[in-house]
Design a protein around this motif. Sequence first.
Motif, mmCIF file in Angstrom:
data_model
loop_
_atom_site.group_PDB
_atom_site.id
_atom_site.type_symbol
_atom_site.label_atom_id
_atom_site.label_comp_id
_atom_site.label_asym_id
_atom_site.label_seq_id
_atom_site.Cartn_x
_atom_site.Cartn_y
_atom_site.Cartn_z
ATOM 1 N N TYR A 97 23.077 1.632 98.020
ATOM 2 C CA TYR A 97 22.811 0.978 99.306
ATOM 3 C C TYR A 97 21.338 0.902 99.683
ATOM 4 C CZ TYR A 97 27.798 1.558 99.331
ATOM 5 O OH TYR A 97 29.118 1.511 98.967
ATOM 6 N N PHE A 156 26.879 -5.528 99.613
ATOM 7 C CA PHE A 156 28.121 -4.934 100.125
ATOM 8 C C PHE A 156 28.687 -5.765 101.292
ATOM 9 C CE2 PHE A 156 30.523 -1.719 102.665
ATOM 10 C CZ PHE A 156 31.631 -1.726 101.833
ATOM 11 N N ILE A 188 30.512 -8.446 99.648
ATOM 12 C CA ILE A 188 31.781 -7.936 99.096
ATOM 13 C C ILE A 188 32.850 -7.933 100.180
ATOM 14 C CG2 ILE A 188 32.939 -5.816 98.296
ATOM 15 C CD1 ILE A 188 30.486 -5.206 96.600
ATOM 16 N N TYR A 235 38.509 -8.776 98.182
ATOM 17 C CA TYR A 235 38.260 -7.441 98.762
ATOM 18 C C TYR A 235 39.032 -7.325 100.079
ATOM 19 C CZ TYR A 235 35.777 -3.089 99.721
ATOM 20 O OH TYR A 235 35.484 -1.769 99.956
ATOM 21 N N LEU A 269 40.125 -4.692 101.653
ATOM 22 C CA LEU A 269 40.032 -3.464 102.459
ATOM 23 C C LEU A 269 39.551 -3.726 103.895
ATOM 24 C CD1 LEU A 269 39.426 -2.565 99.322
ATOM 25 C CD2 LEU A 269 38.941 -0.359 100.389
ATOM 26 N N GLY A 307 36.686 2.683 106.894
ATOM 27 C CA GLY A 307 36.301 1.903 105.714
ATOM 28 C C GLY A 307 36.682 2.496 104.367
ATOM 29 N N SER A 308 37.491 3.559 104.352
ATOM 30 C CA SER A 308 37.813 4.268 103.112
ATOM 31 C C SER A 308 36.562 4.790 102.418
ATOM 32 C CB SER A 308 38.634 3.385 102.144
ATOM 33 O OG SER A 308 39.348 4.209 101.233
ATOM 34 N N ASN A 309 35.549 5.109 103.212
ATOM 35 C CA ASN A 309 34.346 5.717 102.629
ATOM 36 C C ASN A 309 34.647 7.077 102.010
ATOM 37 O OD1 ASN A 309 32.578 3.643 103.256
ATOM 38 N ND2 ASN A 309 32.174 4.444 105.299
ATOM 39 N N ASN A 332 35.006 7.348 98.166
ATOM 40 C CA ASN A 332 33.895 7.342 97.211
ATOM 41 C C ASN A 332 33.423 8.745 96.829
ATOM 42 O OD1 ASN A 332 32.761 4.457 98.949
ATOM 43 N ND2 ASN A 332 33.662 4.426 96.926
ATOM 44 N N TYR A 360 37.781 -5.048 92.867
ATOM 45 C CA TYR A 360 36.564 -4.441 92.303
ATOM 46 C C TYR A 360 36.059 -5.205 91.088
ATOM 47 C CZ TYR A 360 37.498 -0.798 95.612
ATOM 48 O OH TYR A 360 37.693 -0.125 96.793
ATOM 49 N N THR A 378 30.644 -8.115 92.969
ATOM 50 C CA THR A 378 30.751 -6.669 92.724
ATOM 51 C C THR A 378 29.954 -6.267 91.482
ATOM 52 O OG1 THR A 378 32.957 -6.767 93.701
ATOM 53 C CG2 THR A 378 32.373 -4.741 92.546
ATOM 54 N N PHE A 430 26.455 -6.024 92.571
ATOM 55 C CA PHE A 430 26.311 -4.815 93.395
ATOM 56 C C PHE A 430 26.129 -3.586 92.488
ATOM 57 C CE2 PHE A 430 28.892 -1.419 95.632
ATOM 58 C CZ PHE A 430 28.053 -1.224 96.711
ATOM 59 N N GLU A 471 30.871 4.725 89.981
ATOM 60 C CA GLU A 471 31.580 4.863 91.266
ATOM 61 C C GLU A 471 33.055 5.199 91.083
ATOM 62 O OE1 GLU A 471 31.560 2.465 95.468
ATOM 63 O OE2 GLU A 471 32.276 1.332 93.749
ATOM 64 N N SER A 520 36.541 4.964 93.579
ATOM 65 C CA SER A 520 37.094 4.563 94.876
ATOM 66 C C SER A 520 38.544 5.007 94.873
ATOM 67 C CB SER A 520 37.035 3.044 95.058
ATOM 68 O OG SER A 520 35.705 2.607 95.080
HETATM 69 C C1 AVI Z 1 32.006 1.671 100.674
HETATM 70 N N1 AVI Z 1 33.196 1.809 99.829
HETATM 71 C C2 AVI Z 1 34.366 2.199 100.620
HETATM 72 C C3 AVI Z 1 33.437 0.657 98.955
HETATM 73 C C4 AVI Z 1 34.735 0.872 98.140
HETATM 74 O O1 AVI Z 1 35.630 0.048 98.241
HETATM 75 O O2 AVI Z 1 34.838 1.879 97.446
HETATM 76 C C5 AVI Z 1 32.289 0.401 98.002
HETATM 77 C C6 AVI Z 1 32.564 -0.690 96.994
HETATM 78 N N2 AVI Z 1 32.391 -0.589 95.709
HETATM 79 C C7 AVI Z 1 32.724 -1.726 95.103
HETATM 80 N N3 AVI Z 1 33.163 -2.544 96.015
HETATM 81 C C8 AVI Z 1 33.063 -1.933 97.218
#
Ligand code: AVI
Length: 328
Positions: A41, A49, A52, A58, A60, A168-170, A173, A213, A220, A223, A289, A291
């Motif tokens: 970030y 992001f 995204i 996406y 979420l 945000g389901s942070n 991560n 993703y 993505t 990113f 990463e 998730s």
């Molecule tokens: C911030 N976080 C919740 C995102 C996720 O979905 O894990 C980050 C992300 N990574 C790839 N796309 C979005």
Amino acid sequence: QFPMIELSRRQDGSNDISAFARDVAEGLRQPRKTLPSRYFYDGTGSRLFQQIMELPEYYLTRSELEVLTQHKYEMAQLFSRRGFFHLIDLGAGDALKTRILLQGLSGQQKEFDYVPVDISGDAMRQLSDNMRQQLPQLQVEAVVGEYFQALEWLQENKPGRKVVLFLGSNIGNFKPDESINFLRSIRSYLSPGDQLLMGVDLRKDPATILRAYNDASGVTAAFNLNLLHRINRELDANFKVDQFSHHAMYNPQEGVMRSFLVSKAEQEVYIQKAGLTVHFDSWEAIHTENSCKYTIPQVEEMGRQCGFRPETVFYDNRQGFADVLFSI
Ligand code: AVI
């Protein structure tokens, strides 16, 4: 202008080069190479992001917006049962989602003030300006800093009941032990009567998760690859970014989405500020990463382990995302 408390001079972590260099060196020295996803970030990464969150794949962000839109009045009731409270928004960003909740609370004339917390000073200035225009009656005090710094400041400077938002389901991560430590730390700054509303992405068709993703337009991928651009720029490295590709993989038994950067060729990369030369075999990967996708019993158990009592689960229409309310 709303008051703003600056606890940290760091913006998106980018000024703390030595910590960044240390973390990069440590991750790339492992037999299975890794890089921490919190370094995604920087300015470019935050913009990517944002993109995204608008992608058709996406789901979420839209799902959580639905949860909050449909349940904001019920949430407002539950938050304000015991009168005045501080609404603390960890990682507020542009507060797109929280705004819905704030409208729910303001519409019902609830007594509260709003304390957005974010590491980005720019984001908090922007947010304060927007809030002043859109919800001029609202009491806002933005805090620029890291989560625990901010919670410590709040404990000393803003006594009274707290409702913490971690949307945000942070949480997904973090690695499993990190999420437990994180929630326990939050708990240590709270008292009986306080609450936590946490957003979690739920298990669903693996194909849906994978698409989120691995989007068709490649945002993505950009990113993920931006992390290498950032290392090049800030740590004087010479990653040939086009020699790496984005790979995303979902394990439905673990409920973990993992992202990688895969080296397309055998190559060496020099990272000057980390004092490191890294060798890549062809098709060797860097894990960048996790998730995590949860079941509700798993989220409730995680909360219990950290001293929180699950109170209510709010779902979107498809039951693919939830905001879980915990009390103490
Ligand atoms: C911030 N976080 C919740 C995102 C996720 O979905 O894990 C980050 C992300 N990574 C790839 N796309 C979005």
